[in-house]
Design a protein around this motif. Structure first.
Motif, mmCIF file in Angstrom:
data_model
loop_
_atom_site.group_PDB
_atom_site.id
_atom_site.type_symbol
_atom_site.label_atom_id
_atom_site.label_comp_id
_atom_site.label_asym_id
_atom_site.label_seq_id
_atom_site.Cartn_x
_atom_site.Cartn_y
_atom_site.Cartn_z
ATOM 1 N N VAL A 15 0.831 -1.203 0.000
ATOM 2 C CA VAL A 15 0.000 0.000 0.000
ATOM 3 C C VAL A 15 0.869 1.258 0.000
ATOM 4 C CG1 VAL A 15 -1.657 1.345 1.329
ATOM 5 C CG2 VAL A 15 -1.978 -1.119 1.069
ATOM 6 N N VAL A 16 1.890 1.272 0.839
ATOM 7 C CA VAL A 16 2.787 2.432 0.890
ATOM 8 C C VAL A 16 3.477 2.621 -0.456
ATOM 9 C CG1 VAL A 16 4.883 3.357 1.948
ATOM 10 C CG2 VAL A 16 3.141 2.278 3.375
ATOM 11 N N GLY A 17 3.910 1.522 -1.066
ATOM 12 C CA GLY A 17 4.544 1.614 -2.370
ATOM 13 C C GLY A 17 3.619 2.204 -3.421
ATOM 14 N N MET A 18 2.368 1.759 -3.439
ATOM 15 C CA MET A 18 1.406 2.278 -4.413
ATOM 16 C C MET A 18 1.147 3.767 -4.198
ATOM 17 S SD MET A 18 -1.371 -0.862 -4.585
ATOM 18 C CE MET A 18 -2.381 0.037 -5.784
ATOM 19 N N LEU A 19 1.055 4.181 -2.949
ATOM 20 C CA LEU A 19 0.823 5.599 -2.655
ATOM 21 C C LEU A 19 2.001 6.457 -3.116
ATOM 22 C CD1 LEU A 19 -0.794 5.393 0.906
ATOM 23 C CD2 LEU A 19 -1.941 5.907 -1.267
ATOM 24 N N LEU A 20 3.207 5.974 -2.905
ATOM 25 C CA LEU A 20 4.387 6.727 -3.342
ATOM 26 C C LEU A 20 4.456 6.818 -4.860
ATOM 27 C CD1 LEU A 20 7.122 5.418 -0.865
ATOM 28 C CD2 LEU A 20 6.041 7.670 -0.889
ATOM 29 N N ILE A 21 4.141 5.721 -5.537
ATOM 30 C CA ILE A 21 4.172 5.729 -7.005
ATOM 31 C C ILE A 21 3.123 6.686 -7.559
ATOM 32 C CG2 ILE A 21 3.782 4.341 -9.077
ATOM 33 C CD1 ILE A 21 4.893 1.939 -7.516
ATOM 34 N N SER A 22 1.895 6.570 -7.076
ATOM 35 C CA SER A 22 0.809 7.427 -7.571
ATOM 36 C C SER A 22 1.072 8.889 -7.227
ATOM 37 C CB SER A 22 -0.529 6.978 -6.981
ATOM 38 O OG SER A 22 -0.852 5.665 -7.399
ATOM 39 N N GLY A 23 1.516 9.140 -5.988
ATOM 40 C CA GLY A 23 1.809 10.516 -5.600
ATOM 41 C C GLY A 23 2.932 11.114 -6.413
ATOM 42 N N GLY A 24 3.988 10.323 -6.650
ATOM 43 C CA GLY A 24 5.084 10.818 -7.469
ATOM 44 C C GLY A 24 4.657 11.086 -8.896
ATOM 45 N N ALA A 25 3.770 10.239 -9.445
ATOM 46 C CA ALA A 25 3.291 10.436 -10.815
ATOM 47 C C ALA A 25 2.432 11.694 -10.926
ATOM 48 C CB ALA A 25 2.496 9.215 -11.261
ATOM 49 N N VAL A 26 1.639 11.979 -9.898
ATOM 50 C CA VAL A 26 0.762 13.153 -9.921
ATOM 51 C C VAL A 26 1.565 14.440 -9.873
ATOM 52 C CG1 VAL A 26 -0.978 14.435 -8.606
ATOM 53 C CG2 VAL A 26 -1.233 11.968 -8.954
ATOM 54 N N PHE A 27 2.587 14.473 -9.025
ATOM 55 C CA PHE A 27 3.328 15.710 -8.800
ATOM 56 C C PHE A 27 4.575 15.834 -9.658
ATOM 57 C CE2 PHE A 27 1.026 15.053 -4.787
ATOM 58 C CZ PHE A 27 0.347 16.267 -4.713
ATOM 59 N N SER A 28 4.849 14.829 -10.467
ATOM 60 C CA SER A 28 6.027 14.908 -11.329
ATOM 61 C C SER A 28 5.701 15.656 -12.610
ATOM 62 C CB SER A 28 6.544 13.504 -11.658
ATOM 63 O OG SER A 28 5.583 12.789 -12.417
ATOM 64 N N SER A 29 6.747 16.115 -13.269
ATOM 65 C CA SER A 29 6.619 16.837 -14.531
ATOM 66 C C SER A 29 7.909 16.619 -15.311
ATOM 67 C CB SER A 29 6.387 18.329 -14.273
ATOM 68 O OG SER A 29 7.511 18.904 -13.627
ATOM 69 N N PRO A 30 7.939 17.056 -16.591
ATOM 70 C CA PRO A 30 9.178 16.888 -17.349
ATOM 71 C C PRO A 30 10.387 17.534 -16.682
ATOM 72 C CG PRO A 30 7.374 17.406 -18.825
ATOM 73 C CD PRO A 30 6.827 17.539 -17.436
ATOM 74 N N SER A 31 10.143 18.567 -15.875
ATOM 75 C CA SER A 31 11.246 19.245 -15.203
ATOM 76 C C SER A 31 11.410 18.806 -13.756
ATOM 77 C CB SER A 31 11.011 20.763 -15.245
ATOM 78 O OG SER A 31 9.784 21.103 -14.600
ATOM 79 N N ALA A 32 10.763 17.705 -13.390
ATOM 80 C CA ALA A 32 10.820 17.224 -12.014
ATOM 81 C C ALA A 32 12.245 16.828 -11.644
ATOM 82 C CB ALA A 32 9.878 16.035 -11.821
ATOM 83 N N HIS A 33 12.551 16.961 -10.355
ATOM 84 C CA HIS A 33 13.870 16.585 -9.871
ATOM 85 C C HIS A 33 14.074 15.083 -10.075
ATOM 86 C CE1 HIS A 33 17.286 16.005 -7.172
ATOM 87 N NE2 HIS A 33 17.461 17.319 -7.221
ATOM 88 N N PRO A 34 15.306 14.676 -10.426
ATOM 89 C CA PRO A 34 15.549 13.237 -10.659
ATOM 90 C C PRO A 34 15.185 12.340 -9.489
ATOM 91 C CG PRO A 34 17.379 14.540 -11.501
ATOM 92 C CD PRO A 34 16.475 15.490 -10.782
ATOM 93 N N TRP A 35 15.235 12.854 -8.264
ATOM 94 C CA TRP A 35 14.928 11.980 -7.128
ATOM 95 C C TRP A 35 13.460 11.579 -7.118
ATOM 96 C CZ3 TRP A 35 11.403 12.497 -3.244
ATOM 97 C CH2 TRP A 35 10.879 13.763 -2.988
ATOM 98 N N ILE A 36 12.571 12.445 -7.662
ATOM 99 C CA ILE A 36 11.157 12.084 -7.734
ATOM 100 C C ILE A 36 10.957 10.956 -8.736
ATOM 101 C CG2 ILE A 36 8.845 12.913 -8.298
ATOM 102 C CD1 ILE A 36 9.662 15.669 -7.376
ATOM 103 N N VAL A 37 11.591 11.100 -9.906
ATOM 104 C CA VAL A 37 11.510 10.033 -10.903
ATOM 105 C C VAL A 37 12.138 8.756 -10.360
ATOM 106 C CG1 VAL A 37 12.115 9.354 -13.260
ATOM 107 C CG2 VAL A 37 11.604 11.747 -12.742
ATOM 108 N N GLY A 38 13.265 8.901 -9.662
ATOM 109 C CA GLY A 38 13.918 7.739 -9.076
ATOM 110 C C GLY A 38 13.060 7.056 -8.030
ATOM 111 N N LEU A 39 12.325 7.845 -7.244
ATOM 112 C CA LEU A 39 11.426 7.277 -6.243
ATOM 113 C C LEU A 39 10.333 6.449 -6.908
ATOM 114 C CD1 LEU A 39 10.264 7.033 -3.367
ATOM 115 C CD2 LEU A 39 9.079 9.199 -3.760
ATOM 116 N N VAL A 40 9.733 6.998 -7.969
ATOM 117 C CA VAL A 40 8.656 6.300 -8.669
ATOM 118 C C VAL A 40 9.182 5.031 -9.337
ATOM 119 C CG1 VAL A 40 6.988 6.445 -10.560
ATOM 120 C CG2 VAL A 40 7.304 8.395 -9.024
ATOM 121 N N MET A 41 10.263 5.177 -10.107
ATOM 122 C CA MET A 41 10.790 4.026 -10.842
ATOM 123 C C MET A 41 11.401 2.987 -9.909
ATOM 124 S SD MET A 41 9.949 4.628 -13.881
ATOM 125 C CE MET A 41 10.815 3.260 -14.630
ATOM 126 N N GLY A 42 12.130 3.446 -8.894
ATOM 127 C CA GLY A 42 12.741 2.502 -7.958
ATOM 128 C C GLY A 42 11.710 1.711 -7.189
#
Length: 263
Positions: A15-42
């Protein structure tokens, strides 16, 4: 701690993993910091690997853990898929299919490891450190040799991609995801399998961390070829992936589970 506690803790981890993925996808953008993309993908890729690992080494019956672990992998893709469906270019189940396919591919090295050493998670009513050693337990040297073999195969695969032997220009994103997934698989084999040894060895852990570090450097260089710039995404992805492995291992050990030989 009762044996069933591991299932409650595992559900919370999903559940925590799904929330982090969905939250990161909502707040990410093409100019998002790499750590956000890394959090989602990792999170997405590593939990897919952990789902595959659960099907191979989990304590419950195969007829239950296999389909449930596939659902776990599919949920990781769905967690990213659902927020993206709100945009103008809906991915149409791409990530659900991708994580399910990667889960299937991940069965090969994980089942080979499990069957080769006769490994299954076993519950003990007292801390594993006080458990007497079992006959037939695999050795740390055997584990390191197997991980080195996987690392060699990974390196060969990367050389093939860079050498142009496999050219799929229309699905470059899938190539990158497959590369990142392969590294997450190596992280799991390097960290999870050493962390769950009945007798923890700092030497094997150091070797595992070293393998992860080397793989991250190689992966970052390869991804920089794909995207044309220094790639911090690989570093953040592997960092968060390693964190998930350690959390998963800690959850298992705190529930008084560790590897036991079934042979």
């Amino acid at each position: 701690m009762p044996p069933d506690a591991i299932y409650f803790n595992g559900g919370a981890l999903i559940v925590v993993g799904m929330l982090l993925i969905s939250g990161g996808a909502v707040f990410s953008s093409p100019s998002a910091h790499p750590w956000i993309v890394g959090l989602v993908m990792g999170t997405m890729l590593q939990q897919t690997v952990l789902a595959a690992a659960w099907s191979a080494i989990g304590p419950c019956k195969l007829m239950w853990r296999m389909p449930l672990s596939l659902v776990w992998a599919g949920l990781m893709g769905a967690a990213l898929e659902v927020p993206l469906m709100m945009g103008p270019h809906a991915p149409r189940l791409v990530f659900i299919i991708a994580t399910s396919s990667l889960w299937l591919v991940g069965q090969i090295p994980l089942w080979l490891t499990s069957l080769s050493f006769g490994l299954r998670l076993q519950h003990h009513g007292y801390p594993p450190e006080t458990d007497p050693p079992k006959q037939g337990q695999f050795s740390t040297s055997q584990l390191m040799a197997f991980m080195a073999f996987i690392a060699v195969l990974l390196a060969i695969g990367r050389l093939i991609v860079l050498g142009g032997a496999v050219k799929m220009p229309d699905i470059i994103e899938l190539q990158m995801m497959a590369l990142m997934f392969a590294t997450q698989m190596l992280i799991t084999l390097s960290l999870l399998f050493t962390a769950l040894l009945p007798k923890w060895s700092w030497r094997s852990s150091v070797i595992g961390v070293a393998i992860v570090g080397i793989a991250t450097v190689i992966e970052a260089r390869i991804l920089s070829v794909f995207i044309g710039e220094d790639c911090w995404i690989a570093i953040w992805t592997n960092l968060f992936g390693a964190i998930w492995v350690l959390i998963f291992a800690a959850m298992i050990r705190s529930s008084y589970y560790h590897f036991g030989a079934t042979k």
